[in-house]
Design an enzyme around this catalytic site. Structure first.
Site, PDB file in Angstrom:
ATOM      1  N   HIS A  61     -32.034 -61.934  69.248  1.00  0.00           N
ATOM      2  CA  HIS A  61     -32.229 -60.650  69.905  1.00  0.00           C
ATOM      3  C   HIS A  61     -33.298 -59.900  69.096  1.00  0.00           C
ATOM      4  O   HIS A  61     -33.382 -60.061  67.871  1.00  0.00           O
ATOM      5  CB  HIS A  61     -30.986 -59.764  69.847  1.00  0.00           C
ATOM      6  CG  HIS A  61     -29.749 -60.347  70.425  1.00  0.00           C
ATOM      7  ND1 HIS A  61     -28.989 -61.275  69.793  1.00  0.00           N
ATOM      8  CD2 HIS A  61     -29.109 -60.084  71.589  1.00  0.00           C
ATOM      9  CE1 HIS A  61     -27.939 -61.579  70.529  1.00  0.00           C
ATOM     10  NE2 HIS A  61     -27.992 -60.879  71.631  1.00  0.00           N
ATOM     11  N   ASP A  67     -31.969 -58.319  65.992  1.00  0.00           N
ATOM     12  CA  ASP A  67     -31.552 -59.216  64.904  1.00  0.00           C
ATOM     13  C   ASP A  67     -32.645 -59.345  63.860  1.00  0.00           C
ATOM     14  O   ASP A  67     -32.355 -59.489  62.669  1.00  0.00           O
ATOM     15  CB  ASP A  67     -31.299 -60.644  65.421  1.00  0.00           C
ATOM     16  CG  ASP A  67     -30.229 -60.732  66.468  1.00  0.00           C
ATOM     17  OD1 ASP A  67     -29.324 -59.875  66.469  1.00  0.00           O
ATOM     18  OD2 ASP A  67     -30.290 -61.669  67.300  1.00  0.00           O
ATOM     19  N   GLU A  78     -26.681 -64.968  81.258  1.00  0.00           N
ATOM     20  CA  GLU A  78     -25.511 -65.513  80.573  1.00  0.00           C
ATOM     21  C   GLU A  78     -24.252 -64.811  81.058  1.00  0.00           C
ATOM     22  O   GLU A  78     -24.012 -63.656  80.711  1.00  0.00           O
ATOM     23  CB  GLU A  78     -25.658 -65.329  79.064  1.00  0.00           C
ATOM     24  CG  GLU A  78     -24.456 -65.842  78.298  1.00  0.00           C
ATOM     25  CD  GLU A  78     -24.676 -65.836  76.800  1.00  0.00           C
ATOM     26  OE1 GLU A  78     -25.843 -65.904  76.369  1.00  0.00           O
ATOM     27  OE2 GLU A  78     -23.677 -65.760  76.062  1.00  0.00           O
ATOM     28  N   GLU A  94     -21.741 -70.219  78.277  1.00  0.00           N
ATOM     29  CA  GLU A  94     -21.065 -70.251  76.985  1.00  0.00           C
ATOM     30  C   GLU A  94     -19.615 -70.671  77.181  1.00  0.00           C
ATOM     31  O   GLU A  94     -18.913 -70.172  78.063  1.00  0.00           O
ATOM     32  CB  GLU A  94     -21.122 -68.869  76.334  1.00  0.00           C
ATOM     33  CG  GLU A  94     -20.341 -68.811  75.040  1.00  0.00           C
ATOM     34  CD  GLU A  94     -20.440 -67.494  74.297  1.00  0.00           C
ATOM     35  OE1 GLU A  94     -21.519 -66.872  74.318  1.00  0.00           O
ATOM     36  OE2 GLU A  94     -19.430 -67.084  73.713  1.00  0.00           O
ATOM     37  N   HIS A 120     -17.026 -67.794  76.911  1.00  0.00           N
ATOM     38  CA  HIS A 120     -17.080 -66.901  78.073  1.00  0.00           C
ATOM     39  C   HIS A 120     -16.410 -67.559  79.270  1.00  0.00           C
ATOM     40  O   HIS A 120     -15.745 -66.883  80.072  1.00  0.00           O
ATOM     41  CB  HIS A 120     -18.521 -66.545  78.396  1.00  0.00           C
ATOM     42  CG  HIS A 120     -19.198 -65.733  77.339  1.00  0.00           C
ATOM     43  ND1 HIS A 120     -20.517 -65.374  77.384  1.00  0.00           N
ATOM     44  CD2 HIS A 120     -18.715 -65.197  76.187  1.00  0.00           C
ATOM     45  CE1 HIS A 120     -20.834 -64.663  76.311  1.00  0.00           C
ATOM     46  NE2 HIS A 120     -19.743 -64.555  75.564  1.00  0.00           N
ATOM     47  N   ASP A 148     -24.640 -71.941  75.395  1.00  0.00           N
ATOM     48  CA  ASP A 148     -24.257 -71.316  74.134  1.00  0.00           C
ATOM     49  C   ASP A 148     -23.024 -72.063  73.650  1.00  0.00           C
ATOM     50  O   ASP A 148     -21.932 -71.926  74.210  1.00  0.00           O
ATOM     51  CB  ASP A 148     -23.959 -69.824  74.343  1.00  0.00           C
ATOM     52  CG  ASP A 148     -25.193 -68.971  74.057  1.00  0.00           C
ATOM     53  OD1 ASP A 148     -26.301 -69.522  74.012  1.00  0.00           O
ATOM     54  OD2 ASP A 148     -25.047 -67.749  73.885  1.00  0.00           O
ATOM     55  N   ASP A 183     -13.344 -62.774  72.502  1.00  0.00           N
ATOM     56  CA  ASP A 183     -14.419 -63.730  72.294  1.00  0.00           C
ATOM     57  C   ASP A 183     -14.458 -64.106  70.818  1.00  0.00           C
ATOM     58  O   ASP A 183     -15.042 -63.384  70.004  1.00  0.00           O
ATOM     59  CB  ASP A 183     -15.719 -63.017  72.712  1.00  0.00           C
ATOM     60  CG  ASP A 183     -16.844 -63.982  73.031  1.00  0.00           C
ATOM     61  OD1 ASP A 183     -16.567 -65.169  73.242  1.00  0.00           O
ATOM     62  OD2 ASP A 183     -17.998 -63.522  73.078  1.00  0.00           O
ATOM     63  N   ASP A 186     -15.794 -66.844  69.481  1.00  0.00           N
ATOM     64  CA  ASP A 186     -17.066 -67.489  69.103  1.00  0.00           C
ATOM     65  C   ASP A 186     -16.918 -68.454  67.935  1.00  0.00           C
ATOM     66  O   ASP A 186     -17.704 -68.430  66.977  1.00  0.00           O
ATOM     67  CB  ASP A 186     -18.108 -66.408  68.723  1.00  0.00           C
ATOM     68  CG  ASP A 186     -18.768 -65.785  69.948  1.00  0.00           C
ATOM     69  OD1 ASP A 186     -18.532 -66.259  71.069  1.00  0.00           O
ATOM     70  OD2 ASP A 186     -19.508 -64.795  69.769  1.00  0.00           O
ATOM     71  N   ASP A 208     -24.030 -70.313  69.450  1.00  0.00           N
ATOM     72  CA  ASP A 208     -23.618 -68.910  69.498  1.00  0.00           C
ATOM     73  C   ASP A 208     -22.193 -68.849  68.931  1.00  0.00           C
ATOM     74  O   ASP A 208     -21.223 -68.605  69.630  1.00  0.00           O
ATOM     75  CB  ASP A 208     -23.660 -68.393  70.932  1.00  0.00           C
ATOM     76  CG  ASP A 208     -23.438 -66.892  70.987  1.00  0.00           C
ATOM     77  OD1 ASP A 208     -23.252 -66.281  69.919  1.00  0.00           O
ATOM     78  OD2 ASP A 208     -23.440 -66.326  72.088  1.00  0.00           O
TER      79      ASP A 208
END
Lengths: 439, 439, 439, 439
Positions: D99, D102, D230, D266, D269, D294, D305, D307, D338
């Protein structure tokens, strides 16, 4: 006659066999950590799923094609006994398990019902003696008949409580008669639909009274099998009283029942309660009440009890890890397939395929878990992680020497020196994957 | 200076008032079932949500506009104390609650941290004496600082255990100093991320050791407030040890801690555990451990702790029903708003609106529950439903006279006569709706 | 004969009536926002739950006490028709809805089955003409019979597809015959058990082919009722193809079916999909496909379709709000009680109580929603919140004049001036509570 | 300087290696089904998780020990670039993704922010040219800053919409500058907190307007990377507009955006939306929009989430199966991690271990999926299951020749002959287990 036509006894052929009617991992006589696979597992077939169920669901009729469906009434009951022992032979499984109503139909009175039961129990006893097959556990179905609409031991209707008592009394008589190694209490409709019309305190008190009566009666008749309670959080009731292992422990402690009961833990019930299966097993293990398991798996994206045959090797591996570490292993319990073929798997051979899938999955889990134990994978992790409690201030804490004042004094000295270590979860998971593939 | 500028003290204006800065249902001095609303409720403001939080979430920075954010360090801490007492005045709320780290910043050593704390505690004590406001409970934050990454009392690091002990010791000293009516243990990171690296038995044993030390220390210093444990099933850990009321009871019984602890129950934690809030309250009530509540609500379609201000009148009604039936009501506990304004409600006035919403929702719940109790709505239902346990065989069961043999004899006589009655759930729910509207 | 003995037609008696057999809020002739409650609601009784179901669940037999159970076969079918029209009269409800297999039994061939159906349809037509009662919608049950084990329009078996086509053809003939105002497609087993044996692309293509055939056939016979699809995310299949409103819209768009279909939305299906009911209604409304609703509610702590009678006033209020704002209101659709009495509510009078509960809950929802609309509660909120899109740069965005370059130029000028306003969720919720009580 | 001290480049050492710093399954140059593993995978490192995150969660501060934390501001940004390229080298990974926020800090104005960004982009470009590493995708963070509290493209504040447009414009400029192979739109706060204050229609219209502007601008500057959306169902908003693949498809179709977008799917998700990962991939594949993934995994017993790094071999196998069957495989997309190390895995080396775990899990998934494709495991199943649609009435259905009348005629002839075949799910699952172990 045969109910599983043209199916020979399943043999171990090794992991690369392409014969669907063979074991790829379950090798009954293979010795692992000092016991054969057969001894570790004590596999059992669940009568209700494999012989009494027909594949119906809330949206559809039964689909199962079963040769015994040509019969009715007591003849049907007898045919199912034959089918059960045939499947035990085909799968080379030593144990089975049943509810009273799985094996015999209800009559028009309790007397008649008991008479039917007695007849089938006698038949089963003969078959057991002839074949050497054994009863892992029996139980009483106190949820199907409309009389149990509000529960059995936790009903609001004393007549129903009495009926349930009579039913369990009979079931204990049969447990003794057949040498059942355990007797299981599964909640059925012991729970509530709504708190708005429920006297929670009275219902739980009554449940405790019921269980004490069972303990007393077993003593009286000299039945020495292990009593088991099977937790489940919801379904059919909105709330089931034996929600999970911890809730059941709380109940047993409160009512002084802990000495008499262990737990029969089911994978799908664990996940419905928001726990992993291994969590429930661990809780039982560290409290000395890991009694037996109902082997199956749920679909974590679905919110009901799907009772699928267990094929997730992560779950079977971690389950077997807990069982291997349990004092005495699975003990008088076993790995009972409380699992049903999918409604879409309606042919008789699917019942065989499904059990092979489950047995191989647990056998593989045993292999992997045993290898990790031999290699001290988790032992090494724990030794390092908890080393600080082996000496110094940590040892003082564990031994009871420390108190808030001594600990504060220590902390005031050391608060700037605290160093934690990574928990290394990702590396550990990669290691488990390696063992899963390589074992 | 004022932190809630131009906001006057909130007054009761009745249910049809269109003034958003008024109470529509909460009338502090109105007497219901022999006590004022104020006495029933013992409302408290949660320091962490209303004064220390900033509206950040895992995907974004803080949004809250707070006048005290012009300060930093100890000045900020002092400004927050002023803001707290201002809000207590505005809302006419008598109680507040805090973690140690909410009220004062950490220093570079434990000594320095304690010094900051002492300073703010002294300030708070002055404010309390000046205003008559009271401390419902305090607790120790043992989860935010990285040192607690693996837990506090259940850490694998003995140095961290010692630090936590020092922290709770200090918190108990402050509890005594401020006359805190309760002291709360919330799990924080007492739980596990994975069983794969966790010695569950040792961690739970250590937790029990920690709590016994707390009990001992409180005795030693003469602190007589009520100890409370607050169950939560998951978050931040994958598994929190104090999963729910039943799990916590199981733990307290096993480790002989039951005499010293009651429960602080939170609505959102209940639903995360798969229970209704009223279920958790009922379980606590029938076990004599209903101590206090953390008033909020979750979003049942979301899987994390949203800590919303409570506005669901069904939930507040059934919660107040349990509290009204509890012996001594909420006792030394209270209705603490462990609730945060949405990240999108970032203006200071939203904090006032939100508390009004919550206080009115509980006040309305009290009105409705009290009316249902006065009219014996549920009593009548239970009297009828459980009548069979008041005489005959039912009375024998409850009194302990019955056993499996006498019950079987009874059942064999009566098995064909069993008649159940409808549970009438739909009618009961319609009745609750009527009370909700008409009370 | 009467199937609901001694129950008179239910009348509106006002919100404080203590007569359980009266409406407290549903006053059919009361005019709200220009229409009578009766016209707004178009209540319907679901044949399957109230006349064909027996209270069985996966763990137990039927409990329902129904006078028509003295009959069997076609006689039973005829008795149910009588019972249906009796209940329509008792509840003063104008509409009903059925699946083909609800009203008549299957024969041994499709021909015989159709013959039975024709006979009952003729009987129903007579009753409709005699009473003025109307058919809200009909549909075909293509999930109960084992032939549909792998789906109907999405089966892997072309013979089953053909059978399903024949069944829907007949159902459309009957829809025309009875003047059914809508025809519903509910997914049944259109979905998959596992992707591992599923050709997802073919199955969805076939579903589209099936629906196009239905559209073509309706045109051919001149049936002009509205086609509806009813989304549901899971159960009985692990994944149902019509997962939710958005998924169904995606499907309809892809296959050029959007002009012919609207949605029949069910509260419990919405929550199983992770949405509120009002979300599904809103999605349908803004896409012009809000067709009808299946009124019920789920238990958000349970993961299956409980189909409870709707009593949550928050949900009925927000549902009625969406319907009132929908162009043409509920249109040719209605509020159909796809809801079943609890298995524990097994007496015939519970069916009446349950419908009263549901009708009053929706009537109250209508009252509250209408009052909020009259007072422009939400309109005012939206006008303020979205004001920036009414002029200046916001108007340019909406009108299509803006692009990334003009917006960047604007942002570079204004980036330091951005001011957001609170969403005021807590205040809004308190306001809804006030309307709920005061309307 | 080195940010991952003493860690050499990770090499493939084979499945039995006990070196934790080696690949056990990922052998970049091994050819499988005509492509190297490296080409199949196109692994990418996620900048946000591995370089910008610090291990904080809603209950605690950051725990991560990172050498670059000695810097601040632009120096920190530059250090992270170095760290990123160092990790790419260590892991032998070709791609990364970020991003805008980031890689560089925000300034006090948009101008200043853009200036920082430009500086870091230039640095990254140099590094890319020097090393040959590539940018899989970039995106704009429009959710962290408080200005996005009510969304970006779906905000109620036109100034924020403009700001977001400016931000994406810049991001597209950078995408072109760096040759980013894709540009991703992740929902961020595009969703709602409550329908009670949301104009759903306007917000979705505005989202479509925003995406059309992006398409137009990309054309204008000649940026030819693939646009990706996404999906995610919830979190941070209560409802996210891009709920899942089907919802996103519905949106893209409605607004004529389908030609310009594919999906970045993802795993975590997917499961939050109630789907398996493979379901989302399959839906995308059959609609021609499978763009990139992802790679991570959720904990299905937790509702947020998480991750986690992907280690579930069932999930990676089925994901790779869909990718292998996708036309062009993963195309211009890749397998982007991700995923974040657990808060308890806070040492730098854990980042390396975690990526090894994820890469090996996907590599193993590739091996197993490829072997099943070579052996036509699923093809054979589908060929048999769907054979009836290859000829006769089934072929007529698929070709469009059949209609309800011809199908009814067929069904009336054949209704008694319908024979279904078992779906064989248990056998299929056992087969997958065999391939998992034996491949």
């Amino acid at each position: 006659m045969s109910y599983f036509e043209n199916i020979q006894q399943i043999k171990y052929e090794g992991r690369t066999s392409t014969n669907p009617l063979s074991f790829k991992f379950y090798n009954p006589d293979q010795v692992i950590l000092g016991k054969t696979m057969r001894e570790h597992m004590r596999f059992a077939i669940a009568y209700w799923h494999s012989f009494s169920a027909n594949g119906s669901d809330p949206f559809g009729s039964g689909t199962a094609i079963r040769a015994w469906d040509q019969y009715a009434g007591l003849e049907l009951a007898k045919a199912r006994v034959d089918a059960c022992f045939e499947l035990l032979h085909i799968l080379d499984v030593d144990y089975f398990a049943f509810h009273d109503r799985d094996i015999a139909p209800e009559g028009s009175t309790l007397q008649e019902t008991n008479q039917y039961l007695d007849e089938i129990v006698a038949l089963i006893k003969d078959k057991m003696q002839a074949t050497g097959k054994k009863l892992l556990w029996n139980t009483a179905n106190m949820f199907t008949n409309p009389r149990f609409v509000h529960g059995a031991a936790t009903t609001n209707n004393a007549d129903v409580f009495a009926y349930a008592a009579a039913q369990v009394k009979k079931a204990l008589d049969h447990a003794k008669e057949l040498g059942s190694e355990n007797y299981v209490f599964w909640g059925g409709r012991e729970g509530y639909e709504t708190l708005l019309n429920t006297d929670l305190g009275l219902e739980l008190d009554n449940l405790a009274r019921f269980l004490h009566m069972a303990v007393d009666y077993a003593k009286e008749i000299g039945y020495t099998g292990q009593f088991l309670i099977e937790p489940k959080p919801k379904e059919p009731s909105k709330h089931q009283y034996d929600f999970d292992a911890a809730t059941t422990l709380s109940f047993l402690q409160k009512y002084d029942l802990l000495p008499y009961f262990k737990l029969n833990l089911e994978a799908n019930h664990a996940t419905l309660a928001g726990h992993t299966f291994e969590h429930e097993l661990r809780v039982a293990r560290i409290n000395g009440v890991l009694g037996s398991i109902d082997a199956n798996q749920g679909d974590l994206l679905l919110g009901w009890d799907t009772d699928e045959f267990p094929t997730d090797l992560y779950s079977t591996t971690l389950a077997m890890y807990e069982i291997l570490l349990n004092e005495g292993g699975i003990g008088s319990g076993g790995v009972n397939f409380d699992a049903k073929v999918r409604r879409t798997s309606f042919e008789p051979i699917d019942v065989v395929y499904a059990h092979i899938a489950g047995m191989d999955s647990f056998a593989r889990g045993l292999q992997v878990a045993a290898k990790m134990i031999e290699d001290r994978v988790f032992d090494n992790i724990l030794d390092t992680r908890y080393a600080s409690f082996k000496s110094g201030i940590g040892a003082d804490i564990v031994s009871g020497k420390a108190n808030f004042k001594t600990l504060e004094a220590y902390a005031l000295e050391n608060s700037h020196n605290i160093v934690n270590q990574s928990g290394r979860l990702e590396l550990i998971k990669a290691t488990v994957n390696q063992y899963l593939i390589n074992s």
